[in-house]
Design an enzyme around this catalytic site. Structure first.
Site, PDB file in Angstrom:
ATOM      1  N   GLY A  49      -5.186   2.211   7.818  1.00 34.31           N
ATOM      2  CA  GLY A  49      -6.296   1.591   8.540  1.00 34.31           C
ATOM      3  C   GLY A  49      -6.187   0.080   8.563  1.00 34.31           C
ATOM      4  O   GLY A  49      -6.510  -0.566   9.566  1.00 34.31           O
ATOM      5  N   ILE A  94      -0.500   9.374   8.581  1.00 35.49           N
ATOM      6  CA  ILE A  94      -1.281   8.507   9.462  1.00 35.49           C
ATOM      7  C   ILE A  94      -0.984   7.044   9.162  1.00 35.49           C
ATOM      8  O   ILE A  94      -0.497   6.700   8.086  1.00 35.49           O
ATOM      9  CB  ILE A  94      -2.789   8.782   9.317  1.00 35.49           C
ATOM     10  CG1 ILE A  94      -3.262   8.465   7.889  1.00 35.49           C
ATOM     11  CG2 ILE A  94      -3.108  10.229   9.691  1.00 35.49           C
ATOM     12  CD1 ILE A  94      -4.770   8.592   7.698  1.00 35.49           C
ATOM     13  N   HIS A  99       0.551   7.922   4.036  1.00 37.62           N
ATOM     14  CA  HIS A  99       1.121   7.217   5.180  1.00 37.62           C
ATOM     15  C   HIS A  99       2.633   7.427   5.333  1.00 37.62           C
ATOM     16  O   HIS A  99       3.245   6.830   6.224  1.00 37.62           O
ATOM     17  CB  HIS A  99       0.815   5.728   5.069  1.00 37.62           C
ATOM     18  CG  HIS A  99      -0.643   5.460   4.839  1.00 37.62           C
ATOM     19  ND1 HIS A  99      -1.599   5.738   5.785  1.00 37.62           N
ATOM     20  CD2 HIS A  99      -1.306   4.956   3.763  1.00 37.62           C
ATOM     21  CE1 HIS A  99      -2.792   5.411   5.299  1.00 37.62           C
ATOM     22  NE2 HIS A  99      -2.634   4.946   4.081  1.00 37.62           N
ATOM     23  N   ASP A 144       0.854  -1.191   0.000  1.00 35.99           N
ATOM     24  CA  ASP A 144       0.000   0.000   0.000  1.00 35.99           C
ATOM     25  C   ASP A 144       0.889   1.238   0.000  1.00 35.99           C
ATOM     26  O   ASP A 144       1.341   1.698   1.045  1.00 35.99           O
ATOM     27  CB  ASP A 144      -0.932  -0.001   1.208  1.00 35.99           C
ATOM     28  CG  ASP A 144      -1.960   1.120   1.146  1.00 35.99           C
ATOM     29  OD1 ASP A 144      -1.742   2.076   0.369  1.00 35.99           O
ATOM     30  OD2 ASP A 144      -2.969   1.046   1.858  1.00 35.99           O
TER      31      ASP A 144
END
Length: 285
Positions: free
Chosen positions: A211, A208, A193, A188
């Site tokens: 998820g 961040i 991120h 990903d």
């Protein structure tokens, strides 16, 4: 309009071959924080190839591809700005245990498009099977800010009633400062991120955590504490991403036992248990 629901739903599925080895599985587990303590027998089943067990959430990254989110944005009828996209939820159903090495066929399509007024939700469904039959089905809910309002189907309600009573187990799991950088090596590559400037464009002070990294950490906690460490007992895991996690924070994972299910809620300790994962259900045998 950036999202043409009819075109997206009518588009033919995309099919391709994916493959993975034990190294991909081990890297994924390390990206979730497995291997602490490094010599713990319970952790070695996630990190040592000679006794490797595959956590079912590996399905979200198998083949080093994006977890449905990036793929969904390249489907016909979808043309949106990545900075306006968030991963809204994830549903994974296992048809049988995932082997530590394998080659399989993945077939993906947009299964639903919902109009939430101020946003749109795309459901990207990926079905994976090998020569022995189906392996898993993944549904990624893609939340696109500012793309609703065309009068389409709002979709089903997904909110669950809060579990009754105090949790049966509560755990805390630290998120390393470099965890998103390691986790993204499983496929990903969303700059949200890793790149501070891109994170600011998306409205965040800093990058961040994925998820799906929180999702995997949570499923591992359930398996390790309530399912006797047996990854093959998991049948499905569904969650709604209710908030963000910043690298360096601590997850508080609360679990409620049910009949063949575990309900889970996850919050960020340093932000007064700000919700991170909600409506999380692990079905098991």
């Amino acid at each position: 309009m950036p999202i043409d629901a009819a075109k997206a739903l009518a588009a033919p599925p995309r099919t391709g071959e994916i493959s993975w080895t034990h190294k991909d599985v081990q890297l994924y587990h390390l990206g979730l924080g497995a291997g602490v303590p490094a010599t713990d027998p319970d952790e070695l089943r996630y990190t040592l190839e000679s006794r490797l067990h595959v956590l079912p959430s590996f399905a979200t990254v198998a083949g080093a591809g994006s977890p449905g989110v990036i793929g969904g944005l390249s489907m016909p009828g979808v043309d949106v700005d990545l900075a306006r996209v968030l991963h809204g939820g994830q549903s994974l159903r296992l048809h049988r245990p995932i082997p530590a090495e394998g080659t399989a066929t993945a077939t993906s399509h947009i299964a639903a498009v919902y109009d939430k007024g101020t946003a749109a939700i795309l459901v990207m469904r990926t079905e994976v099977g090998d020569a022995d039959g189906p392996l898993w089905t993944n549904d990624a809910q893609i939340f696109v800010r500012g793309e609703g309002g065309w009068g389409g189907d709002r979709g089903p309600g997904t909110r669950l009633e809060a579990p009754a009573g105090p949790p049966d187990r509560t755990l805390e799991r630290p998120v390393r400062e470099d965890q998103a950088l390691l986790y993204r090596l499983s496929g990903d590559w969303n700059p949200l991120h890793a790149d501070p400037e891109f994170a600011k464009l998306a409205g965040f002070d800093r990058p961040i955590l994925h998820g799906l990294c929180t999702y995997g950490m949570t499923l591992k906690a359930v398996v390790d504490t309530l399912l006797g460490g047996d990854v093959t007992r998991v049948r499905s895991c569904t969650t709604r991403f209710a908030g963000v996690v910043f690298p360096g924070e601590t997850l508080r994972i609360r679990m409620w036992r049910g009949d063949g299910t575990v309900r889970v809620a996850v919050g960020a300790v340093e932000r007064d248990d700000a919700p991170v994962l909600a409506d999380t259900v692990v079905d098991h045998v």
